[in-house]
Write an enzyme that holds these catalytic residues in place. Structure first.
Site, PDB file in Angstrom:
ATOM      1  NE  ARG A 121      -2.447  -0.420   3.311  1.00 23.54           N
ATOM      2  CZ  ARG A 121      -2.899   0.133   4.807  1.00 23.54           C
ATOM      3  NH1 ARG A 121      -3.928   0.373   5.105  1.00 23.54           N
ATOM      4  NH2 ARG A 121      -1.959   0.322   5.942  1.00 23.54           N
ATOM      5  CB  SER A 190       5.798  -7.067   7.557  1.00 24.28           C
ATOM      6  OG  SER A 190       4.527  -5.654   7.784  1.00 24.28           O
ATOM      7  CG  ASP A 243       2.438  -5.085  12.043  1.00 22.97           C
ATOM      8  OD1 ASP A 243       3.254  -5.237  12.734  1.00 22.97           O
ATOM      9  OD2 ASP A 243       1.725  -5.682  11.583  1.00 22.97           O
TER      10      ASP A 243
END
Length: 511
Positions: A121, A190, A243
């Site tokens: 994203r 991540s 995150d």
């Protein structure tokens, strides 16, 4: 002749009755066996408050060990280099509590890149300072072509940079940076990284289907920056984050009382704000803020006090990482449904719980997902229709009785409750470590745990059990000072906020 026929009929009737009685006795015996298996499982999963306190104490001990030295604990206790959180809380250094005495006021346009799987994203976040918060958010999701997941580092980062540049080109003219000023980006990456500063970190290994050998051991920020430079994208990575740390940042921006973030979703992790002088393995200068966010990687926690059952052991031995992520396998959404499936399979095999045959579907790992488990657990219909439909549609088990369905709901409750209560014990361990588990004379500061993930957001019974257990562990007065709140999109908005709080232009007035 008639007497013989009558006698034969009586004998047949008696034999048939005996068969029925024996069948009922066998059925009753097997049902009793099934119920006994559930009771045994319930006992093994027990989390009395005394055991939870032992788990929390063990978590506290492991946290100290992990902060003392690298490899000193199953908890990695990673130094994130995040020492400035959004909202600009500057603690009184040396004070036992982190007391707010000043604020920054993050404003402007900041970007985020969230790379964590087969999609990534890009986000543009307009911050309006403490008064207005997040004024506007725009985002785009891009699929990564499969060949780039196993190609070269250059090809992957060039592709990402190109898509990001196209996204930046749609920026409204009034938000263009003044001449000589770079756009700034928060990069959520991540994958396992050895972080070396707030904006640098070397890739340890790929996961999630990626296998780009020439990227391992390289600084992922440097690789991305090279790709920016190739196409003339004047953008600086201000923060490299994961995150969970992003969850802390996202929540702290709107609530200065946030001291920790917990992910309770498909996976699980926790991060919290530690006093910098309480990190023995930190050898650099103490940050001016006096604090440092620690990424615990708490999914790898283990302790002899954890209520591990034979089903947990089997799940672990069948997993891709036996002996690792033991805590995660007991509390996260990836695994809860499969624990229920494993219990049902054994009941079907050893107690004919669903009849004489065992559905082949029941033998398929992870076929029963936690969202399905949650739907069954929350079924309030008088005939437990949702439970019956899930068993039929997912496991191809038909014609289940109401008492069977009630047993299934009970298993869901046992597994979810254990997971929620162990999660609460982990949070209590964090509170113990930073001295927020009790109220000292004259100190009654509010502390908030920010939580993200589907278990907390969508599994109502998991959430209520988590909250009530934490209150039970804290006790009356202390419980009043601790709160939990949902904080979403740490990997997106949280990353942009960390770019803002680590901007090279902090304190520089707009012209």
């Amino acid at each position: 002749m008639g007497k013989v026929a009558v006698g034969a009929a009586v004998v047949c009737a008696c034999a048939a009755a005996a068969l029925v009685v024996r069948h009922r006795m066998r059925s009753s015996g097997k049902w009793g066996r099934a119920v006994a298996m559930v009771r045994e499982f319930e006992e093994q999963c027990g989390t009395p408050i005394a055991k939870l306190r032992q788990v929390a104490d063990a978590m506290d001990v492991e946290m100290h060990a992990g902060l003392a030295s690298e490899g000193g604990s199953k908890l990695k206790m990673l130094i994130t280099f995040v020492d400035n959180l959004p909202s600009g809380i500057l603690p009184l250094v040396g004070h036992r509590l982190l007391c707010c005495i000043a604020y920054r006021d993050e404003k402007g346009i900041f970007y985020a890149l969230d790379l964590g799987g087969t999609n990534f994203r890009t986000l543009r976040v307009h911050l309006g300072g403490k008064e207005k918060g997040v004024v506007n958010l725009e985002s785009e999701e891009v699929s990564i072509p499969p060949h780039l997941m196993t190609g070269s580092s250059q090809e992957l980062f060039d592709f990402i940079a190109d898509k990001l540049a196209k996204f930046v080109s749609s920026e409204p003219e009034e938000f263009h940076p003044p001449p000589g000023r770079q756009r700034e980006l928060g990069f959520t990456f991540s994958f396992p990284v050895r972080q070396t500063s707030i904006a640098s970190g070397t890739l340890i290994k790929w996961t999630k289907g990626f296998n780009i050998e020439n990227a391992v051991g390289e600084d992922v920020v440097a690789e991305l920056t090279k790709s920016f430079e190739k196409i003339g994208l004047d953008m600086r990575v201000a923060a490299l984050v994961n995150d969970t740390v992003g969850t802390v940042a996202r929540a702290r921006f709107s609530n200065p009382d946030v001291i920790a973030g917990v992910i309770l979703g498909t996976g699980t992790n926790a991060a919290y704000v530690e006093r910098a002088h309480a990190i023995p393995k930190w050898h650099g200068l103490l940050p001016k803020s006096g604090e440092m966010v620690i990424n615990m990687e708490w999914g790898n926690f283990r302790s002899s006090y954890l209520p591990v059952t034979e089903y947990d052991q089997a799940l672990d031995s069948d997993s891709l990482n036996p002996g690792e992520q033991v805590f995660e396998k007991m509390i996260s959404g990836m695994y809860l449904g499969d624990i229920v499936r494993r219990v049902l399979l054994k009941m079907a095999e050893e107690a004919d719980f669903f009849g004489d045959t065992v559905s082949p579907k029941l033998r398929i790992p992870f076929i029963l997902r936690t969202p399905d488990m949650s739907a069954m657990h929350l079924d309030t219909s008088s005939d437990l229709r949702v439970v019956g439909n899930k068993l039929k549609d997912i496991l191809e088990i038909n014609n289940t009785s109401l008492k069977m369905r009630k047993i299934v709901v009970e298993l869901c409750d046992i597994v979810a409750t254990r997971g929620a209560r162990l999660s609460a014990a982990g949070i209590f361990g964090i509170l113990k470590k930073i001295g927020r588990d009790t109220v000292k004379a004259g100190e009654k500061q509010k502390s908030v745990i920010a939580v993200d993930g589907g278990l907390f957001e969508h599994y109502a019974k998991f959430k209520s059990s988590l909250e009530s257990t934490l209150k039970e562990l804290l006790g009356g007065e202390a419980a009043e000072t601790i709160g939990m709140e949902h904080s979403n999109d740490g990997s997106g908005i949280g990353a942009a906020l960390l770019a803002a709080s680590h901007s090279q232009y902090l304190g520089v007035q707009e012209s």
